[in-house]
Design an enzyme around this catalytic site. Structure first.
Site, PDB file in Angstrom:
ATOM      1  CG  ASP A  85      -9.500  -6.684  -1.814  1.00 17.33           C
ATOM      2  OD1 ASP A  85      -9.354  -7.498  -0.887  1.00 17.33           O
ATOM      3  OD2 ASP A  85      -9.117  -5.498  -1.751  1.00 17.33           O
ATOM      4  CD  GLU A 102      -9.646 -10.958  -2.928  1.00 18.02           C
ATOM      5  OE1 GLU A 102      -9.483 -10.488  -1.788  1.00 18.02           O
ATOM      6  OE2 GLU A 102      -8.805 -10.824  -3.844  1.00 18.02           O
TER       7      GLU A 102
END
Length: 313
Positions: free
Chosen positions: A132, A204
């Protein structure tokens, strides 16, 4: 272990030494690595460490064959078959892992880890965190250079849209990440492979795995390729352009239905002025059709028509 590939994993250091001896008897040198940092656990505790055996990349196939031939003698370990299990995913992302254990880790959902009584399976939540942050940095850098005319608010709004759960889930669906997620039985039964949140998290974690395996440049290159078309869409439609595909996906997810498929059914007109006809399909049933001067435009229009159909009384 830059030029090495993981071929065997076990919780038993004794078994690991047996496998090393087996490989060395066939002329293959190997190295050991543990998932438990020795700076934290200086003493080896039998049954705690996740011990991995790596061999030079050029000898990985032969090592796997040798280990498999002696499989009945190996009780606790497992042959790492990421070369087979994740081959299509590696092809889709255009990146080959040196340590395929990182890819397996990235695909391991917490539900799978929770069902492992040995405690040796680690979920991908930490990798999601890293991915992220990595994604946010690279996308911000792309927007900074691509849209110097945007003010801070426009850049922030664009970034939020590009890295939203819905956006990442679409990217994950295109790469068919859902097919490779390692889920627990309960999550599997509730359709976890189609859930937006799980797909976005897996995406992610995949970014983090690429970074950990190859460094910042392969990760940056992958993200740049992945978001090139999305950034081009921003330039064409503006920051607040309507994204009917996202809206349709979110509506279907709210109704516990699978993600839509977009099928090119026809191409019309001469080469210099083509029209593309696209059909939206859900659960094998067509919802709508539309045409556009590009596949993307046709998909957006077909999604808009599908939304109207689904929302009509």
């Amino acid at each position: 272990m830059a030029d090495f590939e993981i071929v065997f994993r076990t919780h038993s250091e004794i078994e690991a030494q047996i496998v090393r001896g087996l490989l060395e008897a066939h002329g293959i040198m190997s190295v050991l690595s543990s998932a438990v940092p020795h700076s934290i656990f200086p003493l080896s505790v039998e049954g705690l460490n996740d011990v991995r055996i790596g061999v030079h990349s050029s000898e990985a196939d032969e090592a796997l064959r040798i280990i498999e031939d002696h499989r009945t003698e190996l009780k606790n370990g497992e042959v790492i078959r990421l070369r087979d299990e994740f081959e299509t995913l590696q092809q889709a992302i255009g990146y080959r892992f040196k340590d395929r254990g990182l890819l397996e880790h990235a695909m391991t959902h917490t539900s799978r880890a929770n069902e492992d009584v040995s405690g040796g399976v680690v979920d991908n939540e930490s990798m999601e965190f890293l991915g992220d942050a990595l994604l946010g940095f690279v996308v911000a850098d792309l927007l900074f250079h691509e849209f110097p005319e945007f003010d801070e608010g426009e850049k922030s709004k664009t970034k939020a849209s590009l890295v939203s759960t819905a956006s990442l889930a679409r990217q994950a669906e295109r790469l068919r990440i859902g097919e490779h997620l390692l889920l627990g039985k309960g999550e599997e039964k509730t359709g976890g492979r189609r859930k937006q949140a799980l797909l976005a998290d897996g995406y992610e974690a995949l970014l983090a795995a690429i970074y950990l395996d190859g460094g910042i440049e392969p990760a940056r290159g992958f993200i740049t390729r992945e978001f090139r078309d999305l950034i081009a869409d921003v330039r064409r439609h503006g920051v607040g352009g309507e994204d009917y595909k996202s809206a349709l996906q979110e509506l279907l997810q709210s109704r516990d239905q699978p993600l839509p498929e977009y099928r090119l059914v026809n191409t019309l007109g001469p080469d210099h002025s083509k029209l593309f006809e696209v059909e939206v399909v859900v659960r094998g049933e067509p919802l709508s059709r539309a045409t556009g001067s590009s596949k993307k435009d046709a998909e957006q229009e077909a999604a808009r028509a599908a939304l109207e159909k689904l929302k009509s009384p």
